[in-house]
Design a protein around this motif. Structure first.
Motif, short mmCIF file in Angstrom:
data_model
loop_
_atom_site.label_atom_id
_atom_site.label_comp_id
_atom_site.label_asym_id
_atom_site.label_seq_id
_atom_site.Cartn_x
_atom_site.Cartn_y
_atom_site.Cartn_z
N PHE A 116 0.83 -1.21 0.00
CA PHE A 116 0.00 0.00 0.00
C PHE A 116 0.86 1.26 0.00
O PHE A 116 0.56 2.23 -0.70
N ALA A 117 1.95 1.24 0.79
CA ALA A 117 2.81 2.42 0.82
C ALA A 117 3.48 2.64 -0.53
O ALA A 117 3.58 3.77 -1.03
N GLY A 141 0.11 23.01 3.55
CA GLY A 141 -0.08 23.00 5.00
C GLY A 141 0.71 21.87 5.63
O GLY A 141 1.08 20.89 4.96
N LEU A 142 0.92 21.98 6.94
CA LEU A 142 1.72 20.99 7.63
C LEU A 142 1.06 19.63 7.61
O LEU A 142 1.71 18.60 7.38
N SER A 143 -0.24 19.57 7.85
CA SER A 143 -0.94 18.28 7.86
C SER A 143 -0.93 17.64 6.48
O SER A 143 -0.71 16.43 6.34
N GLY A 144 -1.16 18.43 5.43
CA GLY A 144 -1.16 17.88 4.09
C GLY A 144 0.22 17.34 3.70
O GLY A 144 0.32 16.26 3.10
N TRP A 145 1.24 18.08 4.05
CA TRP A 145 2.60 17.60 3.72
C TRP A 145 2.93 16.31 4.46
O TRP A 145 3.51 15.38 3.90
N LEU A 146 2.53 16.26 5.76
CA LEU A 146 2.85 15.07 6.56
C LEU A 146 2.10 13.86 6.04
O LEU A 146 2.69 12.78 5.86
N LEU A 147 0.81 14.00 5.78
CA LEU A 147 0.02 12.86 5.32
C LEU A 147 0.46 12.41 3.93
O LEU A 147 0.42 11.22 3.62
N SER A 148 0.87 13.35 3.09
CA SER A 148 1.30 12.96 1.75
C SER A 148 2.67 12.27 1.79
O SER A 148 2.94 11.41 0.94
N VAL A 176 3.76 10.35 4.27
CA VAL A 176 3.74 9.09 5.05
C VAL A 176 4.00 7.87 4.17
O VAL A 176 4.79 6.99 4.55
N PRO A 177 3.38 7.71 2.99
CA PRO A 177 3.65 6.50 2.19
C PRO A 177 5.14 6.35 1.84
O PRO A 177 5.70 5.25 1.96
N ALA A 178 5.76 7.44 1.40
CA ALA A 178 7.18 7.33 1.02
C ALA A 178 8.04 7.02 2.23
O ALA A 178 8.94 6.16 2.18
N LEU A 179 7.76 7.71 3.35
CA LEU A 179 8.56 7.45 4.56
C LEU A 179 8.36 6.03 5.07
O LEU A 179 9.31 5.36 5.51
#
Length: 251
Positions: free
Chosen positions: A27-28, A106-113, A115-118
């Motif tokens: 999924f990631a 935004g901070l939330s959008g950057w973090l959630l986007s 997450v898959p790569a990280l």
């Protein structure tokens, strides 16, 4: 040290861990691939095929895995890991840039986007990172005790020489000095000195042969050493050696 045999519980934990890793990685990876693909097509000319976006996605997500494998292999051999580490950082930066580019500002959008790569990179690191005990080192062999060999030296003793037997000398009767008589000395025979050899001058042989032939033709008698010496103006000894050489020692 013998290797530990995995138990049934350890096998079950391993299977569960593999299933979790496959699900999360799938999924990631799909989310990260999709973000890179969308970012590529959004910044490409109109009419660019979908395959180009997937190509960039594959490059940015699979290059880090190859770099981690190379780094692990080079660490085992003691080689330099500078270039694989540089490629890993560059590919990871490209993937994160794609995640942040398609995210909502935004901070939330950057973090959630991101997450898959990280998560994908973290799982790859978790799977490929060496675990302590994967390559158990063999215990150091105990030094073998030296074998002591007792060698008995063979000592040979030489027999002692027998004691010398000394006898008292018997006294000789005193006698007076005997008269010394001188032996007659025979006179030595007188030796005559051997005549010194005379070298034959080879350059006079033709002239001596001519003179001997002419003298014999004129007188009918062979030439004498004195006559040959007078004709060649040499000593009689040299003339005699010339005649002996001409006649072959017959004279």
């Amino acid at each position: 040290m013998p290797a530990k045999t995995p138990t049934a519980g350890t096998r079950v934990e391993g299977v569960v861990l593999v299933l979790i890793l496959i699900a999360v990685a799938g999924f990631a990876g799909a989310a990260s691939f999709t973000h890179v693909k969308d970012w590529t097509l959004a910044n490409s000319p109109t009419g660019t095929g979908q395959w180009f976006g997937w190509a960039n996605a594959v490059i940015s997500e699979l290059v880090p895995i190859a770099c981690l494998l190379t780094i692990r292999r080079r660490r085992r051999t003691g080689a330099s890991i500078g270039y694989p580490l540089f490629l890993l950082i560059a590919a990871a930066g490209l993937s994160l840039a794609a995640q942040l580019a398609v995210a909502k500002p935004g901070l939330s959008g950057w973090l959630l986007s991101a997450v898959p790569a990280l998560a994908f990179m973290a799982l790859v690191k978790l799977v490929l990172a060496p675990v302590k005990g994967d390559n158990p080192t063999l215990p150091a062999a105990e030094p073998a005790e030296p074998i002591h060999v007792q060698v008995t030296e063979q000592v040979t003793t030489e027999p002692a020489p027998p004691p010398a037997i000394t006898t008292d000398p018997e006294p000789f009767p005193a006698t007076g000095p005997e008269p010394v008589t001188a032996a007659p000395v025979a006179p030595e025979p007188a030796t005559m000195p051997a005549p010194e050899p005379v070298d034959v001058p080879t350059h006079l042989l033709p002239m001596a042969r001519f003179a001997a032939v002419q003298h014999e033709q004129n007188t009918g008698a062979p030439i004498t050493p004195g006559e040959l010496a007078d004709r060649l103006d040499v000593t009689p000894a040299v003339a005699g050696q010339l005649l002996t050489t001409l006649t072959g020692g017959a004279r």
